[in-house]
Structure formats: C-alpha cells, structure tokens
Scaffold this active site. Structure first.
Site, PDB file in Angstrom:
ATOM      1  N   ASP A  16       0.808  -1.227   0.000  1.00 44.36           N
ATOM      2  CA  ASP A  16       0.000   0.000   0.000  1.00 44.36           C
ATOM      3  C   ASP A  16       0.837   1.270   0.000  1.00 44.36           C
ATOM      4  O   ASP A  16       0.422   2.309   0.536  1.00 44.36           O
ATOM      5  CB  ASP A  16      -0.974   0.014   1.200  1.00 44.36           C
ATOM      6  CG  ASP A  16      -1.879  -1.200   1.203  1.00 44.36           C
ATOM      7  OD1 ASP A  16      -2.223  -1.672   0.119  1.00 44.36           O
ATOM      8  OD2 ASP A  16      -2.225  -1.674   2.301  1.00 44.36           O
TER       9      ASP A  16
ATOM     10  N   LYS B 223       1.965   2.052  -5.054  1.00 43.37           N
ATOM     11  CA  LYS B 223       2.553   1.481  -6.280  1.00 43.37           C
ATOM     12  C   LYS B 223       1.651   1.700  -7.490  1.00 43.37           C
ATOM     13  O   LYS B 223       2.142   1.964  -8.582  1.00 43.37           O
ATOM     14  CB  LYS B 223       2.779  -0.030  -6.109  1.00 43.37           C
ATOM     15  CG  LYS B 223       3.740  -0.401  -5.011  1.00 43.37           C
ATOM     16  CD  LYS B 223       3.794  -1.901  -4.822  1.00 43.37           C
ATOM     17  CE  LYS B 223       2.513  -2.500  -4.326  1.00 43.37           C
ATOM     18  NZ  LYS B 223       2.127  -2.159  -2.958  1.00 43.37           N
TER      19      LYS B 223
ATOM     20  N   GLY C   1      -4.482  -4.369  -3.802  1.00 43.52           N
ATOM     21  CA  GLY C   1      -5.478  -3.335  -4.082  1.00 43.52           C
ATOM     22  C   GLY C   1      -4.727  -2.074  -4.447  1.00 43.52           C
ATOM     23  O   GLY C   1      -4.088  -1.474  -3.599  1.00 43.52           O
ATOM     24  N   HIS C   2      -4.748  -1.722  -5.731  1.00 47.19           N
ATOM     25  CA  HIS C   2      -3.959  -0.575  -6.220  1.00 47.19           C
ATOM     26  C   HIS C   2      -4.896   0.534  -6.666  1.00 47.19           C
ATOM     27  O   HIS C   2      -5.725   0.345  -7.548  1.00 47.19           O
ATOM     28  CB  HIS C   2      -3.067  -1.008  -7.394  1.00 47.19           C
ATOM     29  CG  HIS C   2      -2.055  -2.050  -6.998  1.00 47.19           C
ATOM     30  ND1 HIS C   2      -1.219  -2.656  -7.886  1.00 47.19           N
ATOM     31  CD2 HIS C   2      -1.737  -2.576  -5.783  1.00 47.19           C
ATOM     32  CE1 HIS C   2      -0.436  -3.512  -7.247  1.00 47.19           C
ATOM     33  NE2 HIS C   2      -0.740  -3.487  -5.964  1.00 47.19           N
TER      34      HIS C   2
ATOM     35  N   GLN D 236       1.986  -6.066  -3.237  1.00 49.76           N
ATOM     36  CA  GLN D 236       2.486  -6.215  -1.853  1.00 49.76           C
ATOM     37  C   GLN D 236       3.769  -5.396  -1.658  1.00 49.76           C
ATOM     38  O   GLN D 236       3.957  -4.397  -2.316  1.00 49.76           O
ATOM     39  CB  GLN D 236       2.707  -7.687  -1.498  1.00 49.76           C
ATOM     40  CG  GLN D 236       1.426  -8.495  -1.310  1.00 49.76           C
ATOM     41  CD  GLN D 236       0.733  -8.882  -2.593  1.00 49.76           C
ATOM     42  OE1 GLN D 236       1.334  -9.444  -3.489  1.00 49.76           O
ATOM     43  NE2 GLN D 236      -0.540  -8.613  -2.709  1.00 49.76           N
TER      44      GLN D 236
HETATM   45  P1  GDP Z   1      -0.701   0.302  -3.549  1.00 44.52           P
HETATM   46  O1  GDP Z   1      -1.331  -0.958  -3.064  1.00 44.52           O
HETATM   47  O2  GDP Z   1       0.750   0.355  -3.283  1.00 44.52           O
HETATM   48  O3  GDP Z   1      -1.019   0.585  -5.000  1.00 44.52           O
HETATM   49  O4  GDP Z   1      -1.351   1.481  -2.697  1.00 44.52           O
HETATM   50  P2  GDP Z   1      -2.910   1.663  -2.289  1.00 44.52           P
HETATM   51  O5  GDP Z   1      -3.678   2.105  -3.471  1.00 44.52           O
HETATM   52  O6  GDP Z   1      -3.399   0.459  -1.559  1.00 44.52           O
HETATM   53  O7  GDP Z   1      -2.792   2.803  -1.203  1.00 44.52           O
HETATM   54  C1  GDP Z   1      -2.185   4.007  -1.485  1.00 44.52           C
HETATM   55  C2  GDP Z   1      -3.176   5.136  -1.246  1.00 44.52           C
HETATM   56  O8  GDP Z   1      -2.476   6.369  -1.250  1.00 44.52           O
HETATM   57  C3  GDP Z   1      -4.240   5.278  -2.325  1.00 44.52           C
HETATM   58  O9  GDP Z   1      -5.421   5.727  -1.720  1.00 44.52           O
HETATM   59  C4  GDP Z   1      -3.668   6.335  -3.254  1.00 44.52           C
HETATM   60  O10 GDP Z   1      -4.679   7.059  -3.950  1.00 44.52           O
HETATM   61  C5  GDP Z   1      -2.976   7.226  -2.262  1.00 44.52           C
HETATM   62  N1  GDP Z   1      -1.782   7.939  -2.757  1.00 44.52           N
HETATM   63  C6  GDP Z   1      -0.766   7.494  -3.528  1.00 44.52           C
HETATM   64  N2  GDP Z   1       0.212   8.415  -3.619  1.00 44.52           N
HETATM   65  C7  GDP Z   1      -0.210   9.470  -2.884  1.00 44.52           C
HETATM   66  C8  GDP Z   1       0.369  10.743  -2.543  1.00 44.52           C
HETATM   67  O11 GDP Z   1       1.476  11.074  -2.932  1.00 44.52           O
HETATM   68  N3  GDP Z   1      -0.374  11.551  -1.717  1.00 44.52           N
HETATM   69  C9  GDP Z   1      -1.610  11.210  -1.252  1.00 44.52           C
HETATM   70  N4  GDP Z   1      -2.259  12.056  -0.462  1.00 44.52           N
HETATM   71  N5  GDP Z   1      -2.160  10.023  -1.547  1.00 44.52           N
HETATM   72  C10 GDP Z   1      -1.473   9.182  -2.337  1.00 44.52           C
HETATM   73  P1  IMO Z   2      -0.863  -4.202  -2.230  1.00 52.25           P
HETATM   74  O1  IMO Z   2      -0.444  -4.745  -3.568  1.00 52.25           O
HETATM   75  C1  IMO Z   2      -0.942  -4.593   2.101  1.00 52.25           C
HETATM   76  C2  IMO Z   2      -0.960  -8.651   3.743  1.00 52.25           C
HETATM   77  C3  IMO Z   2      -2.200  -9.087   4.482  1.00 52.25           C
HETATM   78  C4  IMO Z   2      -1.586 -10.004   5.512  1.00 52.25           C
HETATM   79  C5  IMO Z   2      -0.475 -10.692   4.729  1.00 52.25           C
HETATM   80  C6  IMO Z   2      -0.845 -12.062   4.176  1.00 52.25           C
HETATM   81  O2  IMO Z   2      -2.161  -3.475  -2.269  1.00 52.25           O
HETATM   82  O3  IMO Z   2       0.222  -3.437  -1.602  1.00 52.25           O
HETATM   83  P2  IMO Z   2      -2.385 -12.808   2.147  1.00 52.25           P
HETATM   84  O4  IMO Z   2      -3.837 -12.590   1.869  1.00 52.25           O
HETATM   85  O5  IMO Z   2      -1.484 -12.266   1.080  1.00 52.25           O
HETATM   86  O6  IMO Z   2      -2.054 -14.228   2.485  1.00 52.25           O
HETATM   87  O7  IMO Z   2      -2.079 -11.965   3.490  1.00 52.25           O
HETATM   88  O8  IMO Z   2      -0.157  -9.826   3.647  1.00 52.25           O
HETATM   89  N1  IMO Z   2      -1.184  -8.159   2.359  1.00 52.25           N
HETATM   90  C7  IMO Z   2      -1.135  -6.866   2.012  1.00 52.25           C
HETATM   91  N2  IMO Z   2      -0.959  -5.762   2.762  1.00 52.25           N
HETATM   92  N3  IMO Z   2      -1.047  -4.488   0.762  1.00 52.25           N
HETATM   93  C8  IMO Z   2      -1.191  -5.584  -0.011  1.00 52.25           C
HETATM   94  O9  IMO Z   2      -1.172  -5.527  -1.358  1.00 52.25           O
HETATM   95  C9  IMO Z   2      -1.273  -6.851   0.614  1.00 52.25           C
HETATM   96  N4  IMO Z   2      -1.432  -8.112   0.166  1.00 52.25           N
HETATM   97  C10 IMO Z   2      -1.347  -8.905   1.245  1.00 52.25           C
HETATM   98  O10 IMO Z   2      -2.866  -8.001   5.069  1.00 52.25           O
HETATM   99  O11 IMO Z   2      -0.983  -9.253   6.523  1.00 52.25           O
HETATM  100 MG    MG Z   3      -2.848  -1.604  -1.811  1.00 55.16          MG
END
Ligand code: GDP
Ligand code: IMO
Ligand code: MG
Length: 422
Positions: free
Chosen positions: A13, A16, A40-41, A223
């Site tokens: 999270d 990416k 979840g991206h 991840q």
């Molecule tokens: P990922 O799993 O690495 O793709 O990240 P997620 O989407 O799960 O979580 C990142 C969150 O941060 C999302 O809600 C993005 O919209 C938000 N985000 C990403 N870069 C930035 C940033 O530079 N500033 C802010 N405020 N939000 C950001």
């Molecule tokens: P993105 O791509 C954050 C975490 C779960 C748990 C552990 C194992 O959005 O960054 P699993 O279901 O993979 O067996 O769970 O890994 N986890 C993540 N945490 N971002 C993710 O993906 C994750 N994918 C798995 O919360 O701790």
């Molecule tokens: Mg994510």
C-alpha cells in the site's frame, strides 16, 4: 529501451498503483508478476477512481499492453468480475494477456485460508482471505491447477477430481466441515473459459518479442518487500516474492534485461494484518495518519496500522531489491506537523548494518531522529524548488540514510500530483 520494475519497499500500500500509472505514460507494456487479488492498487485519473486487484495499471491507457505473468495466482471469477467492471467504465481489454502458466485460485483455497485463520486464533496472520497462501502452497506442492489447464476440459476435470478428493478428505476428517461439490466447482470454472480464452497466452514469449522490439516494459509489483515470503517479517508475510527477484521467475524474464528497480515508500509507514511493526503509533499521531492519509485497505476495508517512517527497514528493502531509485509517496500527508520522526535504529541493536527482518520480534524499541515539520499545504505541488525547506530536508535525510536518490515525490492522490526530479 528501459525495463523498469516498481516494487513496494514497505508492507504494501505504498502507492505502487499510482506510481506505476504515472510512470507508465512512457511504457508500452505493464506486467504484474506476483501476488493475486490480495492486492489493491488505487489510481485516480481526473474524477475517476480505479481500485485494481489483479489487472495491471497499464489497462488505464488504451495503447498499453497489460500482462498478468505466471507468478500471479488468479481467481478466474474475481478476474472476470474485475474485467467486466472496468469494461463498463469504458476500458479496453484488446491488449490484455494472462499467462497460461499462472496458477488458479480455487474455491477450496479460500475455504482453507478462512479455516486456518480461524484455527490460529490470536496467532493468525491477518490474511486477506482471498486464498492466496493455500494457492501458492499447492503450486509448490505440485498439485496446483494452472490457467492453461482450463483450455482442455478433460485435463481440468481430471486434475480437479484428484485434488478435490484430497482437499475434501481434509475438510471432513481434520476440520470436520462440509465438503465442497465437484460438480459446482467444475461448472463454475468451465464457464470462465469462454470469457478468459481470448486472453490466455505464453506471456513470457510476448515479453521476449517486446524486448527484442525495443519496447518499454514496466513490471508492477504487488504487496511489498516486508511481506516477501523469504525476506519479509516471516511468518507474517504473504506467500509470494513481491521483491524484485520475483520478476524473473514471475514473468519469465531474465535479470540481465532489467535496467531500473524503483522502490516505492510512503513518507510514513503502514501495515495491514498482524506481525511486528516497531514504529507503530498507538496514540493520537497514529490516528492522525490513519485519517489524514485515508489509510483503509482497498481489498478488505481494514484500517491500516500507522507509524513513523523506519529508515532501517527502508535501507534493508533497498538492499534486498537492488533498488536504483526511490519514489516517496504521501509527503503531503505530513504537512502541518510541528515535528516529524524517523527511526534510525533500534535500542541495543544495529551495531552494524546487517539488519534482518527475520530477527524482528515485536519487542524492538525504535530510536528516533526528530525533524522539524512544515506548515504549508504541499498538495499538488510539482516543483521541488517550491517545497518548504524542511520538507526538502526530510527528503534529503532519507536519501542520505539509504544512499538511493529519491526521484519522484508524491504530493497527492491524483495522477498529476507528483514532483519529478529527473
Ligand atoms: P498500492 O497498493 O501500493 O497501490 O497502494 P494503495 O492504493 O493500496 O494505497 C495508497 C493510497 O495512497 C491510495 O489511496 C492512493 O490514492 C494514495 N496515494 C498514492 N500516492 C499518494 C500521494 O502522494 N499523496 C496522497 N495524499 N495520496 C497518495
Ligand atoms: P498491495 O499490492 C498490504 C498482507 C495481508 C496479511 C499478509 C498475508 O495493495 O500493496 P495474504 O492474503 O497475502 O495471504 O495476506 O499480507 N497483504 C497486504 N498488505 N497491501 C497488499 O497488497 C497486501 N497483500 C497482502 O494483510 O498481513
Ligand atoms: Mg494496496
């Protein structure tokens, strides 16, 4: 033409999705190589918010080829649901491929994920319950069923029968729960073939051709390094190799062809699920980061645990991945704080640099360095020279510590909210 890898440098999270999307402006191919729909991206384009789970971010551009490599585990029903949802929003899947060698997440994988988490009680991992761990377990145990098997009904029927008999035995005798129906699973999965068939391909070969044609190839990590099954905070990890090494085996792409490993890290730190987190904040500051940063899981909706940036962990991630540059996201979330802390070592540890995540036991006491914050709201800023001095110093502090240049700084959730430094 450059081949770039975008990897999470923390516990996932990191942003990416947004970073891949932003950098993918110059890509021809965007490829997922590990994980499954546990990811979840989030990508925000104009007023549209996309939450992608299995689909690479490249699909948001009509001219890019999007690929799901063999290292990804695919729940075909979840994939079809995602494709259909995105098609309804006007996105095209004309240039989308999935590897025939990717393993399938089967209904029994989700059942076992749930049962195991329940059985472990307070020792649970806190998984996403998407069946990811059990699917990778079967892959390694050589009883997995692959996407390509779906194309031959007799092969799929035989494999499913054999594996399901084994799984049902465990469900009945060990967990003492209801067995799963062969007929229902067979019907459900064969129905997915019609929809998925046009996308199934030898994706390693497609990438080889693309490489020979000098195309720009981007690998989008899921991840993060600290969730890597080998190099993360084991056993509180996912079951794949999200770190850069996973690209080669997860996409059938040789390491000598990779030019750039881009790590992505937040300006603070979050984690979902269980496991050690030395800089976790249990006070108002933690809640502040949670709410201001909207730190709620995209896949499960769980609130993310929040804490200060841990430089020891970031430096470790730089080493494991062979990181060549770092993207620092969410710097805007720290605006308005009087003081910002970064962890530079743990009490009584880190006498040398040979830090290991496997040695984390949840008892580490972080030693912080305190940096002065900045008042100005930096949301949407695009020019490094316009950043407040203290924000620049924060960025430089990180660079000095990890010895990797920070080339992009996130200043908001939208595609255009970023400072590009090179
Ligand atoms: P990922 O799993 O690495 O793709 O990240 P997620 O989407 O799960 O979580 C990142 C969150 O941060 C999302 O809600 C993005 O919209 C938000 N985000 C990403 N870069 C930035 C940033 O530079 N500033 C802010 N405020 N939000 C950001
Ligand atoms: P993105 O791509 C954050 C975490 C779960 C748990 C552990 C194992 O959005 O960054 P699993 O279901 O993979 O067996 O769970 O890994 N986890 C993540 N945490 N971002 C993710 O993906 C994750 N994918 C798995 O919360 O701790
Ligand atoms: Mg994510």
């Amino acid at each position: 033409m450059p081949v770039k890898v975008v990897i999470g440098a923390q516990w996932g999270d990191e942003g990416k999705g947004k970073v891949t999307d932003k950098l993918a402006e110059t890509a021809d191919y965007v490829v997922r190589y590990s994980g499954g729909n546990n990811a979840g991206h989030t990508v925000i384009v104009g007023d549209e918010k996309y939450e992608l789970h299995l689909i690479p971010s490249g699909v948001l551009y009509p001219d890019k080829v999007s690929i799901i490599g063999n290292g990804v585990v695919i729940d075909p029903i979840a994939l079809i649901t995602e494709i259909e949802g995105l098609k309804k929003r006007g996105l095209s899947f004309d240039k989308f491929y999935i590897s025939n060698q990717a393993h399938l997440v089967m209904p029994y994988h989700k059942t076992f994920d749930n049962l195991e988490e329940k059985r472990k009680g307070s020792n649970k991992i806190g998984t996403t319950k998407k069946g990811i761990g059990p699917a990778y377990t079967d892959k390694v145990a050589r009883r997995g069923i692959r996407v390509g098997d779906l194309l031959y009904q007799d092969v799929f029927e035989k494999k499913l029968k054999e594996v399901l008999d084994f799984k049902n035995l465990i469900l009945k005798k060990v967990y003492e729960v209801k067995e799963l129906s062969y007929k229902i699973i067979l019907k459900e999965y064969l129905e997915t073939v019609k929809l998925l068939k046009p996308y199934i391909a030898d994706t390693s070969e497609i990438l080889e051709r693309a490489y020979k044609d000098n195309k720009n190839i981007f690998f989008e990590g899921a991840q993060g390094t600290l969730l890597d099954v080998d190099y993360g905070t084991y056993p509180y990890v996912t079951s794949s190799n999200p770190s850069s090494g996973g690209v080669c085996t997860g996409a059938g792409f040789g390491p000598t062809k990779i030019d750039d490993i881009i790590g992505v890290a937040k300006a603070y730190l979050t984690r979902v699920g269980e496991g050690p987190f030395p800089t976790e904040l249990f006070n108002d500051m933690g809640n502040y980061l949670l709410e201001k940063g909207h730190e709620y899981g995209v896949t499960t909706g769980r609130p993310r645990r929040c804490g200060w940036l841990d430089l020891t962990l970031l430096k470790y991630a730089a080493r494991i991945n062979g990181m060549t540059e770092l993207v620092l996201t969410k710097l805007d979330i720290l605006s308005g704080l009087k003081e910002i802390k970064v962890c530079t070592k743990y009490k009584d540890k880190n006498k040398d640099d040979s830090f290991k995540t496997t040695s984390l036991n949840g008892k580490e006491i972080p030693i912080y360095e305190s940096l002065p914050g900045w008042e100005m709201d930096i949301t949407g800023l695009n020019d490094f020279n316009h950043l407040p001095k203290n924000a620049c110093n924060f960025v430089k502090k990180i660079e000095d510590y990890i010895k990797i240049p920070i080339t992009v700084i996130g200043t908001g959730p939208k595609r255009e909210d970023a400072i590009i430094r090179k």
